[in-house]
Design an enzyme around this catalytic site. Structure first.
Site, short mmCIF file in Angstrom:
data_model
loop_
_atom_site.label_atom_id
_atom_site.label_comp_id
_atom_site.label_asym_id
_atom_site.label_seq_id
_atom_site.Cartn_x
_atom_site.Cartn_y
_atom_site.Cartn_z
N GLY A 194 -1.88 10.06 7.02
CA GLY A 194 -0.76 9.94 6.07
C GLY A 194 -0.82 11.02 5.02
O GLY A 194 -1.91 11.44 4.62
N ASP A 217 -10.24 8.51 7.02
CA ASP A 217 -11.29 8.08 7.96
C ASP A 217 -10.96 8.42 9.41
O ASP A 217 -11.81 8.91 10.15
CB ASP A 217 -11.61 6.58 7.78
CG ASP A 217 -10.41 5.69 8.04
OD1 ASP A 217 -9.27 6.18 7.89
OD2 ASP A 217 -10.61 4.52 8.38
N GLY A 218 -9.71 8.20 9.81
CA GLY A 218 -9.31 8.50 11.20
C GLY A 218 -9.50 9.99 11.50
O GLY A 218 -10.08 10.35 12.53
N THR A 226 -7.30 10.47 0.91
CA THR A 226 -6.59 9.21 1.14
C THR A 226 -6.28 8.54 -0.19
O THR A 226 -7.12 8.50 -1.10
CB THR A 226 -7.36 8.21 2.03
OG1 THR A 226 -6.74 6.92 1.88
CG2 THR A 226 -8.82 8.05 1.67
N ASP A 274 -6.04 5.51 -0.38
CA ASP A 274 -6.71 4.20 -0.32
C ASP A 274 -8.12 4.22 -0.95
O ASP A 274 -8.67 3.17 -1.23
CB ASP A 274 -6.84 3.74 1.14
CG ASP A 274 -5.51 3.72 1.86
OD1 ASP A 274 -4.48 3.57 1.19
OD2 ASP A 274 -5.51 3.87 3.10
N MET A 282 -0.22 -0.39 -1.69
CA MET A 282 -0.89 0.04 -0.46
C MET A 282 -2.41 -0.04 -0.60
O MET A 282 -2.92 -0.48 -1.63
CB MET A 282 -0.47 1.46 -0.11
CG MET A 282 0.90 1.54 0.54
SD MET A 282 1.24 3.24 1.04
CE MET A 282 2.66 2.98 2.09
N ARG A 288 -4.45 -0.33 2.62
CA ARG A 288 -5.00 -0.82 3.89
C ARG A 288 -6.01 -1.94 3.65
O ARG A 288 -5.70 -2.87 2.94
CB ARG A 288 -5.64 0.34 4.65
CG ARG A 288 -4.94 0.64 5.94
CD ARG A 288 -5.71 1.64 6.73
NE ARG A 288 -5.00 2.90 6.82
CZ ARG A 288 -3.87 3.09 7.48
NH1 ARG A 288 -3.30 2.09 8.12
NH2 ARG A 288 -3.30 4.25 7.52
N GLU A 331 -1.65 -4.72 0.07
CA GLU A 331 -0.95 -5.01 1.33
C GLU A 331 -1.86 -5.70 2.36
O GLU A 331 -1.38 -6.43 3.22
CB GLU A 331 -0.39 -3.72 1.93
CG GLU A 331 -1.46 -2.68 2.26
CD GLU A 331 -0.94 -1.39 2.84
OE1 GLU A 331 0.28 -1.26 3.05
OE2 GLU A 331 -1.77 -0.49 3.08
N GLN A 368 3.99 5.54 -3.56
CA GLN A 368 2.60 5.80 -3.99
C GLN A 368 2.03 7.08 -3.39
O GLN A 368 0.99 7.56 -3.80
CB GLN A 368 1.71 4.62 -3.59
CG GLN A 368 2.00 3.37 -4.36
CD GLN A 368 1.56 2.12 -3.62
OE1 GLN A 368 0.53 1.54 -3.90
NE2 GLN A 368 2.36 1.67 -2.67
O1 F6P Z 1 -3.75 5.21 4.51
C1 F6P Z 1 -2.71 5.53 3.65
C2 F6P Z 1 -1.58 4.56 3.79
O2 F6P Z 1 -0.58 4.92 2.85
C3 F6P Z 1 -1.95 3.09 3.65
O3 F6P Z 1 -2.17 2.71 2.32
C4 F6P Z 1 -0.79 2.43 4.34
O4 F6P Z 1 -1.14 1.18 4.89
C5 F6P Z 1 -0.47 3.39 5.45
O5 F6P Z 1 -1.00 4.64 5.07
C6 F6P Z 1 1.00 3.54 5.74
O6 F6P Z 1 1.15 4.40 6.80
P1 F6P Z 1 2.55 4.94 7.31
O7 F6P Z 1 2.87 6.16 6.50
O8 F6P Z 1 2.32 5.27 8.74
O9 F6P Z 1 3.59 3.88 7.10
#
Ligand code: F6P
Length: 366
Positions: A11, A118-119, A140, A142, A184, A186, A237, A290
């Site tokens: 992301g 992390d991914g 990130t 997060d 957000m 995760r 979330e 965010q």
């Molecule tokens: O890991 C960053 C993040 O923004 C998380 O907080 C959230 O769950 C996820 O990515 C949302 O991902 P996407 O942009 O694929 O909706």
């Protein structure tokens, strides 16, 4: 001429461009280095024809305060799980990592800097094990990567979430309402906890501490006297009730691996109604606000420090490592340690103690 290739994966995150700019500026101080950017993480290398851009000082001029990433990103697929349609028309995933490493050799790429969460760092580590000269930079909102005190982008997300709490407090007070703000993060409650403290929320619910609905109801009722009062709940979330599970949305995007979280704020409101809570309630899901937009100064500085250090790690050939911030230093840590376990909130964390000390309910029975 030596070449370093930058990829931004996962992301997007405020500060990505500031890292790119810092790498380019530092590299330009060496006579013999060229910086390339792969479009959309490693897709730019895997596509035919490849999509790669040369990044020089001119190209990165003024990007340090731009949101997003000028070389784009993706959180789908990747070199180890490239989606292809089989003869039956179904999607399957193929490993193209070796082909990608070969392509990078043909392009005379000496080193790769992979900026991601992390991914992405899992991909970095697996590519390193296959022989690629790769370095990670922790990104990130997060803040769930361990081995580093902080990831860039996180403080900007906290700032946005705090501003939302500030705004909701005034409307909640005017209407004698409860506002539930979903943020957000995760599986990590860092954004929620920081915004709850900074914004002065009444309740903060995080994934690491499944909540008890009666405890949440009690905490909210204490904020009302004869129907007058208001409260703000910040809920991550990934939060869920005791005995329950995370709220996951359906997602049919090809190559999207992570569970798509979202919707717990609505679930909480319904649970509170069912439990007999009678005051008016509204929900706000903050979502990608965010992640978009300009990074705050703190994240620009952190990104610059990560970027300069990452390029110096290339010069020192410290491959298979990730830049980490360990106050006040920037060090190189093995990628395998960085991905070994996520950075989650633990009950003994100093911020948890602060939350409790402020009287913010974490939705736990006393
Ligand atoms: O890991 C960053 C993040 O923004 C998380 O907080 C959230 O769950 C996820 O990515 C949302 O991902 P996407 O942009 O694929 O909706």
């Amino acid at each position: 001429m030596k070449r370093v290739l930058i990829a931004t994966g996962g992301g997007d995150c405020p500060g990505l461009n500031a890292v790119i700019r810092a790498i380019v500026h530092r590299a330009s101080q060496e006579k013999d280095w060229e910086v390339l950017g792969s479009i959309q993480a490693f897709n730019g290398i895997l596509w035919e024809p490849t999509e790669v851009v040369v990044l020089d000082n001119e190209k990165v001029k003024g990007i340090h305060f731009q949101g997003g990433t000028i070389i784009e990103t993706t959180n789908k697929g990747g070199p180890f799980a490239w989606p292809v349609k089989n003869k039956k028309g179904e999607w399957e995933y193929v490993d193209r990592s070796e082909e990608m490493i070969r392509k990078l050799q043909i392009m005379h790429v000496d080193a790769v800097i992979n900026i991601g969460g992390d991914g992405s760092q899992r991909i970095s580590e697996a590519l390193y094990r296959k022989g690629l000269n790769i370095i990670g930079v922790p990104k990130t909102i997060d803040n769930d990567l361990s081995s580093t005190d902080s990831t860039f982008g996180f403080q900007t997300a906290v700032e946005v979430a705090t501003e939302a709490v500030d705004k909701l407090v005034t409307t909640a007070a005017s209407h004698n309402r409860v506002f539930v703000l979903e943020v957000m993060g995760r599986e990590a409650g860092w954004i929620a906890m920081n915004a709850a403290v900074a914004g002065g929320a009444d309740v903060c619910l995080i994934p690491e501490m499944p909540y008890d609905i009666e405890a949440v109801k009690d905490a909210l009722e204490k904020r009302f006297v004869h129907d007058r009062g208001f409260a703000v709940v910040v809920i991550a979330e990934g939060a869920y009730p005791k005995g329950g599970k995370m709220v996951v949305q359906e997602n049919d995007e090809i190559g999207y691996e992570n569970p798509k979280l979202g919707g717990i704020s609505g679930v909480l409101i319904n649970q509170l109604k069912k439990a007999g809570f009678q005051h008016d309630m509204r929900q706000t899901v903050l979502g990608h606000l965010q992640r978009g937009g300009v990074p705050i100064a703190y994240d620009r500085v952190l990104s610059a420090q990560f970027g300069v250090k990452a390029f110096e790690m290339v010069l020192n050939e410290e491959y298979g490592k990730m830049v980490a911030y360990r106050h006040p230093d920037f060090i190189a840590v093995p990628l395998k340690d960085a991905i070994a376990k996520p950075n989650l909130v633990t009950p003994d964390n100093a911020l948890v103690k602060t939350v409790k000390g402020l009287g913010i309910s974490l939705g736990q029975k006393e």
